[in-house]
Write a protein that holds these residues in place. Structure first.
Motif, PDB file in Angstrom:
ATOM      1  N   GLY A  81       4.665 -10.003  -1.956  1.00 50.63           N
ATOM      2  CA  GLY A  81       3.619  -9.866  -0.964  1.00 50.63           C
ATOM      3  C   GLY A  81       3.726  -8.532  -0.203  1.00 50.63           C
ATOM      4  O   GLY A  81       2.587  -7.899  -0.183  1.00 50.63           O
ATOM      5  N   GLU A  84       2.911  -4.944  -2.171  1.00 49.97           N
ATOM      6  CA  GLU A  84       1.276  -5.723  -2.716  1.00 49.97           C
ATOM      7  C   GLU A  84       0.535  -4.861  -1.277  1.00 49.97           C
ATOM      8  O   GLU A  84      -0.548  -3.851  -1.285  1.00 49.97           O
ATOM      9  N   LEU A  85       1.277  -4.826  -0.334  1.00 49.21           N
ATOM     10  CA  LEU A  85       0.460  -5.014   1.189  1.00 49.21           C
ATOM     11  C   LEU A  85       0.958  -3.442   1.361  1.00 49.21           C
ATOM     12  O   LEU A  85      -0.018  -3.029   1.774  1.00 49.21           O
ATOM     13  N   ARG A  86       1.929  -2.775   1.106  1.00 51.93           N
ATOM     14  CA  ARG A  86       2.329  -1.797   1.334  1.00 51.93           C
ATOM     15  C   ARG A  86       1.319  -0.354   0.380  1.00 51.93           C
ATOM     16  O   ARG A  86       0.936   0.225   0.482  1.00 51.93           O
ATOM     17  N   ASP A  87       1.017  -1.298  -1.128  1.00 59.40           N
ATOM     18  CA  ASP A  87       0.294  -0.490  -1.887  1.00 59.40           C
ATOM     19  C   ASP A  87      -0.623  -0.150  -1.444  1.00 59.40           C
ATOM     20  O   ASP A  87      -1.683   0.495  -1.832  1.00 59.40           O
ATOM     21  N   THR A  88      -1.999  -1.702  -1.145  1.00 60.02           N
ATOM     22  CA  THR A  88      -2.391  -1.884  -0.148  1.00 60.02           C
ATOM     23  C   THR A  88      -2.948  -0.859   0.787  1.00 60.02           C
ATOM     24  O   THR A  88      -4.181   0.547   0.591  1.00 60.02           O
ATOM     25  N   THR A  89      -2.195  -0.620   1.509  1.00 58.23           N
ATOM     26  CA  THR A  89      -2.413   0.216   2.519  1.00 58.23           C
ATOM     27  C   THR A  89      -2.449   2.067   2.396  1.00 58.23           C
ATOM     28  O   THR A  89      -3.183   2.436   2.956  1.00 58.23           O
ATOM     29  N   VAL A 109      -6.969  -4.195   5.289  1.00 54.04           N
ATOM     30  CA  VAL A 109      -6.174  -4.683   4.344  1.00 54.04           C
ATOM     31  C   VAL A 109      -5.681  -6.003   3.580  1.00 54.04           C
ATOM     32  O   VAL A 109      -5.578  -6.317   2.557  1.00 54.04           O
ATOM     33  N   GLU A 110      -5.319  -6.951   5.038  1.00 50.23           N
ATOM     34  CA  GLU A 110      -5.471  -7.903   4.950  1.00 50.23           C
ATOM     35  C   GLU A 110      -6.672  -9.113   4.083  1.00 50.23           C
ATOM     36  O   GLU A 110      -6.871  -9.855   3.427  1.00 50.23           O
ATOM     37  N   GLN A 112      -8.163  -6.691   1.066  1.00 50.15           N
ATOM     38  CA  GLN A 112      -8.295  -6.879   0.177  1.00 50.15           C
ATOM     39  C   GLN A 112      -6.637  -7.856  -0.483  1.00 50.15           C
ATOM     40  O   GLN A 112      -7.170  -7.832  -1.480  1.00 50.15           O
ATOM     41  N   ALA A 113      -6.349  -7.659  -0.010  1.00 49.38           N
ATOM     42  CA  ALA A 113      -4.403  -7.891  -0.105  1.00 49.38           C
ATOM     43  C   ALA A 113      -4.786  -9.770  -0.611  1.00 49.38           C
ATOM     44  O   ALA A 113      -4.142 -10.597  -0.863  1.00 49.38           O
ATOM     45  N   ARG A 115      -3.651 -10.694   2.037  1.00 52.62           N
ATOM     46  CA  ARG A 115      -2.266 -11.788   2.844  1.00 52.62           C
ATOM     47  C   ARG A 115      -2.713 -11.699   4.053  1.00 52.62           C
ATOM     48  O   ARG A 115      -3.248  -9.955   4.317  1.00 52.62           O
TER      49      ARG A 115
END
Length: 148
Positions: A81, A84-89, A109-110, A112-113, A115
């Motif tokens: 998770g 995924e958050l880092r990649d999305t950011t 980010v929250e 789209q991810a 989380r």
């Protein structure tokens, strides 16, 4: 008026005494460090003498590195998770042409991810350490710099 001068004299004397004591402490620190250095050198010399007589020895320098902190073990493992958050950011920052406020970035980010980010500042600090392109411009403004 006379009392003020006496008070100033006491303050001046105390200030001078404190400065003198700081100088004494600095001198004592230097002496102690020199003693440690001498003892360390003596120990290294003796270990090298002992190592010369043995064939199965470990390098003394490998055993001890002076002044180096012990290696830190990573606690836990990185969750999928978080990755995924880092990649999305990073993806969102790349899409932005201008700096983006941390709170807005967190919302995007929250969304789209799917989380939550518990602490955005900590999250971004770790992301900056991991990715040299992510940079904080100041007071919550983040940007992705291509020319690093």
């Amino acid at each position: 008026m006379n009392v003020r001068l006496q008070g100033a004299k006491i303050l001046f004397d105390e200030r001078m005494a404190l400065k003198i004591r700081l100088d004494q402490l600095a001198d004592a620190e230097i002496r102690v460090m020199q003693e440690f250095k001498k003892e360390r050198e003596a120990i290294f010399t003796r270990l090298q003498e002992l190592d010369e007589g043995e064939e199965d020895h470990i390098e003394v320098a490998a055993i001890t590195t002076v002044g180096a902190a012990p290696p830190k073990a990573r606690r836990g493992r990185r969750s999928e998770g978080l990755t995924e958050l880092r990649d999305t950011t990073i993806r969102i920052l790349k899409e932005q042409n201008t700096p983006i406020r941390g709170i807005e970035l967190q919302r995007y980010v929250e969304e789209q991810a799917g989380r939550k980010i518990a602490n955005m500042t900590t999250f971004m600090n770790s992301l900056e350490r991991e990715n040299a392109h992510v940079r904080k411009l100041g007071r919550g403004l983040y940007i992705y710099e291509y020319d690093v």
